[in-house]
Scaffold this active site. Structure first.
Site, PDB file in Angstrom:
ATOM      1  N   SER A  62      73.959 -98.735  76.391  1.00  0.00           N
ATOM      2  CA  SER A  62      74.811 -97.843  75.604  1.00  0.00           C
ATOM      3  C   SER A  62      74.098 -97.138  74.465  1.00  0.00           C
ATOM      4  CB  SER A  62      76.014 -98.612  75.066  1.00  0.00           C
ATOM      5  OG  SER A  62      76.925 -98.885  76.111  1.00  0.00           O
ATOM      6  N   HIS A 289      72.595 -98.398  67.197  1.00  0.00           N
ATOM      7  CA  HIS A 289      73.411 -98.579  68.396  1.00  0.00           C
ATOM      8  C   HIS A 289      72.794 -99.678  69.232  1.00  0.00           C
ATOM      9  CE1 HIS A 289      76.397 -97.724  71.429  1.00  0.00           C
ATOM     10  NE2 HIS A 289      76.866 -96.740  70.692  1.00  0.00           N
ATOM     11  N   GLY A 291      72.932-101.755  73.169  1.00  0.00           N
ATOM     12  CA  GLY A 291      73.201-101.448  74.569  1.00  0.00           C
ATOM     13  C   GLY A 291      73.042-102.669  75.442  1.00  0.00           C
ATOM     14  N   GLY A 295      72.123-107.615  82.725  1.00  0.00           N
ATOM     15  CA  GLY A 295      71.005-108.482  82.408  1.00  0.00           C
ATOM     16  C   GLY A 295      69.940-107.881  81.519  1.00  0.00           C
TER      17      GLY A 295
END
Length: 443
Positions: A62, A289, A291, A295
């Protein structure tokens, strides 16, 4: 070279931490005093034993959302749209289940996760260049998990829709537009989105909780704008560095102005901007940010006033714990700034009435059940539903109260506490906020 950036130290420290937190492999890069330093440790895949190098590509998950937001802001600076342009003005075919939301949801709502669209839809719409177009068509069935603009709930679908807007305005696939708008101007040679490009480099494989490689390497192509970029850590740092000045945007500050306060300010940070997560540590503004993919995990921190940019990429293990420990040490060394601790149990136990929190909470992709243990404490059972259910085992947390609405819990074996906040909207509807998502009480 100063001791602060001594390669031998950070290579050794990275190796120590991946062993401690059972992380197969990691890539680290940071910007200090204008120079990028890169480090690597461990393996890309435990089955092959291929070592991680500083040029290895990891899935940044992300963190990709900040890239997609930047693409839209570049188009906004060209006068192609505004943040308050309704999505339907840019994509006339767009619709969701709520007709009023279809008409009124804006680009700003998408980029600040305030649309209320129940958007953890992980849908495979094929490998063709029309995959985003097909995904947006499938959004017609998405309902609201909260009224538009009334709360904050992380929405992957919103960023896929945003990626489709980029395609419409540029006339290119999102992948092509990303290269033209960001990768090529910044000279990013190790940033790619499609597996056939990633495989030309040494690429990391994710590892699941049992330590084995994941049965599926990546998410469907349609999830690209929400989380499909693969990159080396130094490329991610170069992207973060660009937001310190005007290499990309004429006015990068527009992305870091606070847009919304989170109902649960303890999970990542209290505020969100345009794409960026916003916090302040000891008087220093931080934009960042995180993410997570299948995995693999990524973290990007940018501290503008010290010029510090840090990226850590890992492919399994206790990813949150290694991010916290390494981030804490790096910010102390590079910027003399202390990273705040996560919220944990209070020193003195708190007695609260928990009866009103008991029930079932459900949104797309997740079913949570809150019950009371024999000792009168709350227990949380979380089940992942939908496309990721087969690779995401259920979780059980005992919740410890911090106050009447705020609790902390952690899965068995985890060194980190997660925060859970129960709250109500103005209309009296009840929600739980955890993992940066709002989940309505349904029973």
């Amino acid at each position: 070279m100063t001791a602060i950036v001594e390669p031998a130290y950070w290579n050794a420290r990275l190796a120590e931490l991946i062993a401690e937190y059972e992380v197969p492999g990691a890539s680290l890069a940071f910007l200090h005093e204008g120079e990028v330093h890169s480090f690597a440790a461990g393996v890309l895949n435990k089955d092959t034993g291929t070592p991680v190098s500083t040029d290895s590509l990891f899935q940044i998950g992300s963190v990709s959302k900040v890239w997609t937001a930047t693409q839209l802001m570049l188009l906004a600076e060209q006068g192609r749209l505004t943040l308050d342009t309704p999505v339907v003005d840019l994509l006339p075919e767009f619709k969701v289940a709520d007709a009023e939301v279809t008409k009124t949801v804006t680009v700003r709502h998408l980029l600040t996760h305030t649309s209320g669209i129940d958007g953890d839809l992980f849908l495979d719409t094929g490998r063709g260049d029309d995959c985003l177009e097909k995904y947006v068509a499938a959004c017609a069935e998405l309902t609201q998990n909260h009224p538009i603009g009334e709360s904050f709930s992380y929405c992957n679908s919103g960023f896929v829709i945003a990626g489709r807007i980029i395609e419409r305005l540029t006339g290119k696939s999102w992948d092509e537009a990303l290269r033209e708008q960001i990768c090529e101007p910044l000279g990013l040679t190790h940033t790619w989105t499609l597996p056939e490009d990633v495989l030309r480099f040494s690429a990391a494989t994710g590892h699941v909780e049992d330590g084995n490689p994941t049965p599926v390497w990546g998410l469907p192509r349609a999830m690209g704008p929400a989380g499909l970029i693969c990159a080396r850590a130094s490329d991610v740092v170069a992207f973060g560095r660009a937001h310190l000045g005007t290499e990309l945007l004429a006015a990068p500050g527009a992305m870091t102005a606070p847009q919304v306060r989170l109902p649960n300010p303890y999970t990542l940070a209290p505020e969100w901007g345009i794409g960026w997560i916003l916090d302040e540590w000891a008087g220093h503004r931080v934009i960042m940010h995180a993410g997570n993919t299948i995995g693999q995990s990524a973290m990007l921190w940018v501290m503008p006033d010290t010029g510090t940019v840090i990226c850590l990429l890992v492919n399994g293990g206790e990813s949150g714990a290694i991010q916290r420990d390494l981030g804490r040490e790096l910010f102390a060394a590079l910027a003399d700034v202390e990273m705040p601790e996560l919220l944990g149990p209070p020193e003195t136990p708190v007695d609260v009435d928990v009866a009103g929190h008991v029930g079932t909470y459900e949104r797309v992709g997740c079913l949570s059940t809150v019950s009371v243990n024999d000792d009168g404490k709350l227990h949380l059972h979380i089940e992942v539903t939908g496309a990721l259910a087969d690779i995401s085992p259920p979780m059980d947390w005992d919740l410890i109260p911090v106050d009447a609405t705020t609790f902390v819990g952690r899965r068995e074996g985890s060194p980190l506490w997660d925060s859970v906040v129960f709250y109500e909207l103005a209309d009296g509807s009840r929600y739980v906020h955890m993992g940066v998502r709002a989940t309505p009480k349904t029973a």
